[in-house]
Design a protein around this motif. Structure first.
Motif, PDB file in Angstrom:
ATOM      1  N   ARG A  32       0.831  -1.212   0.000  1.00 32.26           N
ATOM      2  CA  ARG A  32       0.000   0.000   0.000  1.00 32.26           C
ATOM      3  C   ARG A  32       0.862   1.256   0.000  1.00 32.26           C
ATOM      4  O   ARG A  32       0.565   2.229  -0.700  1.00 32.26           O
ATOM      5  CB  ARG A  32      -0.918  -0.022   1.233  1.00 32.26           C
ATOM      6  CG  ARG A  32      -1.871   1.119   1.308  1.00 32.26           C
ATOM      7  CD  ARG A  32      -2.937   1.001   0.253  1.00 32.26           C
ATOM      8  NE  ARG A  32      -3.877   2.090   0.433  1.00 32.26           N
ATOM      9  CZ  ARG A  32      -4.380   2.787  -0.560  1.00 32.26           C
ATOM     10  NH1 ARG A  32      -4.065   2.509  -1.795  1.00 32.26           N
ATOM     11  NH2 ARG A  32      -5.213   3.761  -0.322  1.00 32.26           N
ATOM     12  N   ILE A  33       1.936   1.232   0.776  1.00 29.72           N
ATOM     13  CA  ILE A  33       2.851   2.380   0.814  1.00 29.72           C
ATOM     14  C   ILE A  33       3.483   2.589  -0.552  1.00 29.72           C
ATOM     15  O   ILE A  33       3.592   3.728  -1.024  1.00 29.72           O
ATOM     16  CB  ILE A  33       3.912   2.179   1.912  1.00 29.72           C
ATOM     17  CG1 ILE A  33       3.266   2.327   3.288  1.00 29.72           C
ATOM     18  CG2 ILE A  33       5.063   3.168   1.759  1.00 29.72           C
ATOM     19  CD1 ILE A  33       4.167   1.934   4.444  1.00 29.72           C
ATOM     20  N   GLU A  34       3.876   1.497  -1.219  1.00 37.87           N
ATOM     21  CA  GLU A  34       4.436   1.620  -2.566  1.00 37.87           C
ATOM     22  C   GLU A  34       3.417   2.229  -3.525  1.00 37.87           C
ATOM     23  O   GLU A  34       3.758   3.073  -4.350  1.00 37.87           O
ATOM     24  CB  GLU A  34       4.904   0.260  -3.070  1.00 37.87           C
ATOM     25  CG  GLU A  34       6.153  -0.242  -2.398  1.00 37.87           C
ATOM     26  CD  GLU A  34       6.555  -1.626  -2.885  1.00 37.87           C
ATOM     27  OE1 GLU A  34       6.021  -2.089  -3.911  1.00 37.87           O
ATOM     28  OE2 GLU A  34       7.412  -2.244  -2.226  1.00 37.87           O
ATOM     29  N   ASP A  35       2.167   1.781  -3.424  1.00 41.44           N
ATOM     30  CA  ASP A  35       1.108   2.336  -4.281  1.00 41.44           C
ATOM     31  C   ASP A  35       0.941   3.839  -4.032  1.00 41.44           C
ATOM     32  O   ASP A  35       0.794   4.620  -4.978  1.00 41.44           O
ATOM     33  CB  ASP A  35      -0.225   1.631  -4.025  1.00 41.44           C
ATOM     34  CG  ASP A  35      -0.239   0.195  -4.520  1.00 41.44           C
ATOM     35  OD1 ASP A  35       0.647  -0.172  -5.324  1.00 41.44           O
ATOM     36  OD2 ASP A  35      -1.136  -0.567  -4.080  1.00 41.44           O
ATOM     37  N   LEU A  36       0.961   4.242  -2.774  1.00 40.93           N
ATOM     38  CA  LEU A  36       0.805   5.664  -2.443  1.00 40.93           C
ATOM     39  C   LEU A  36       1.995   6.483  -2.943  1.00 40.93           C
ATOM     40  O   LEU A  36       1.822   7.617  -3.402  1.00 40.93           O
ATOM     41  CB  LEU A  36       0.629   5.840  -0.936  1.00 40.93           C
ATOM     42  CG  LEU A  36      -0.704   5.350  -0.378  1.00 40.93           C
ATOM     43  CD1 LEU A  36      -0.687   5.414   1.147  1.00 40.93           C
ATOM     44  CD2 LEU A  36      -1.861   6.158  -0.939  1.00 40.93           C
ATOM     45  N   GLN A  37       3.189   5.913  -2.877  1.00 41.51           N
ATOM     46  CA  GLN A  37       4.358   6.629  -3.384  1.00 41.51           C
ATOM     47  C   GLN A  37       4.277   6.805  -4.891  1.00 41.51           C
ATOM     48  O   GLN A  37       4.593   7.870  -5.422  1.00 41.51           O
ATOM     49  CB  GLN A  37       5.646   5.890  -2.993  1.00 41.51           C
ATOM     50  CG  GLN A  37       5.980   6.029  -1.531  1.00 41.51           C
ATOM     51  CD  GLN A  37       7.193   5.215  -1.124  1.00 41.51           C
ATOM     52  OE1 GLN A  37       7.547   4.237  -1.767  1.00 41.51           O
ATOM     53  NE2 GLN A  37       7.826   5.613  -0.037  1.00 41.51           N
ATOM     54  N   ARG A  38       3.831   5.753  -5.602  1.00 42.33           N
ATOM     55  CA  ARG A  38       3.652   5.879  -7.059  1.00 42.33           C
ATOM     56  C   ARG A  38       2.607   6.946  -7.373  1.00 42.33           C
ATOM     57  O   ARG A  38       2.787   7.759  -8.280  1.00 42.33           O
ATOM     58  CB  ARG A  38       3.241   4.545  -7.661  1.00 42.33           C
ATOM     59  CG  ARG A  38       4.401   3.617  -7.908  1.00 42.33           C
ATOM     60  CD  ARG A  38       3.983   2.455  -8.797  1.00 42.33           C
ATOM     61  NE  ARG A  38       3.088   1.537  -8.119  1.00 42.33           N
ATOM     62  CZ  ARG A  38       3.480   0.521  -7.363  1.00 42.33           C
ATOM     63  NH1 ARG A  38       4.741   0.300  -7.171  1.00 42.33           N
ATOM     64  NH2 ARG A  38       2.590  -0.270  -6.804  1.00 42.33           N
ATOM     65  N   LEU A  39       1.508   6.949  -6.620  1.00 42.69           N
ATOM     66  CA  LEU A  39       0.457   7.941  -6.831  1.00 42.69           C
ATOM     67  C   LEU A  39       0.984   9.350  -6.582  1.00 42.69           C
ATOM     68  O   LEU A  39       0.689  10.275  -7.334  1.00 42.69           O
ATOM     69  CB  LEU A  39      -0.733   7.652  -5.915  1.00 42.69           C
ATOM     70  CG  LEU A  39      -1.905   8.617  -6.004  1.00 42.69           C
ATOM     71  CD1 LEU A  39      -2.479   8.630  -7.410  1.00 42.69           C
ATOM     72  CD2 LEU A  39      -2.977   8.233  -4.997  1.00 42.69           C
ATOM     73  N   ARG A  40       1.802   9.500  -5.541  1.00 45.90           N
ATOM     74  CA  ARG A  40       2.376  10.812  -5.239  1.00 45.90           C
ATOM     75  C   ARG A  40       3.218  11.301  -6.411  1.00 45.90           C
ATOM     76  O   ARG A  40       3.100  12.451  -6.836  1.00 45.90           O
ATOM     77  CB  ARG A  40       3.223  10.734  -3.979  1.00 45.90           C
ATOM     78  CG  ARG A  40       3.898  12.069  -3.640  1.00 45.90           C
ATOM     79  CD  ARG A  40       4.872  11.952  -2.518  1.00 45.90           C
ATOM     80  NE  ARG A  40       5.967  11.086  -2.938  1.00 45.90           N
ATOM     81  CZ  ARG A  40       6.901  10.645  -2.135  1.00 45.90           C
ATOM     82  NH1 ARG A  40       6.880  10.936  -0.865  1.00 45.90           N
ATOM     83  NH2 ARG A  40       7.857   9.878  -2.588  1.00 45.90           N
ATOM     84  N   GLY A  45       4.088  14.746 -11.121  1.00 45.01           N
ATOM     85  CA  GLY A  45       4.284  14.860 -12.569  1.00 45.01           C
ATOM     86  C   GLY A  45       3.150  15.611 -13.244  1.00 45.01           C
ATOM     87  O   GLY A  45       3.377  16.465 -14.108  1.00 45.01           O
ATOM     88  N   ALA A  46       1.930  15.311 -12.837  1.00 43.30           N
ATOM     89  CA  ALA A  46       0.776  15.997 -13.416  1.00 43.30           C
ATOM     90  C   ALA A  46       0.820  17.488 -13.088  1.00 43.30           C
ATOM     91  O   ALA A  46       0.511  18.329 -13.941  1.00 43.30           O
ATOM     92  CB  ALA A  46      -0.515  15.378 -12.902  1.00 43.30           C
ATOM     93  N   LEU A  47       1.201  17.839 -11.877  1.00 43.32           N
ATOM     94  CA  LEU A  47       1.300  19.254 -11.511  1.00 43.32           C
ATOM     95  C   LEU A  47       2.384  19.964 -12.318  1.00 43.32           C
ATOM     96  O   LEU A  47       2.201  21.101 -12.740  1.00 43.32           O
ATOM     97  CB  LEU A  47       1.579  19.396 -10.013  1.00 43.32           C
ATOM     98  CG  LEU A  47       0.401  19.122  -9.097  1.00 43.32           C
ATOM     99  CD1 LEU A  47       0.853  19.123  -7.640  1.00 43.32           C
ATOM    100  CD2 LEU A  47      -0.691  20.154  -9.307  1.00 43.32           C
TER     101      LEU A  47
END
Length: 69
Positions: A32-40, A45-47
């Motif tokens: 879950r932490i890895e998923d959240l880091q990828r999302l971050r 990148g989007a910003l």
């Protein structure tokens, strides 16, 4: 004496089962932490892309800062 060994053996079995459950929970938390880091990083990148597009469209930040002056 055998009753005590049996109870101890059962307690050890329950402890092992609890440890396995804890290991699985820790593994899921790590995922879950890895998923959240990828999302971050995707959001960062989007910003950056949005800021770049906004900058290309006429320097809105500079206009905003000039309006405040």
């Amino acid at each position: 004496m055998t009753g005590g060994l049996h109870e101890t053996s059962q307690a050890i079995g329950r402890l092992q089962a609890s440890v396995e459950k804890l290991e699985h929970a820790v593994a899921r938390l790590g995922d879950r932490i890895e998923d959240l880091q990828r999302l971050r990083w995707l959001m960062v990148g989007a910003l950056i892309v949005l800021c770049g597009l906004s900058g290309i469209s006429g320097g809105w930040l500079n206009k905003l800062l000039d309006l405040g002056s």
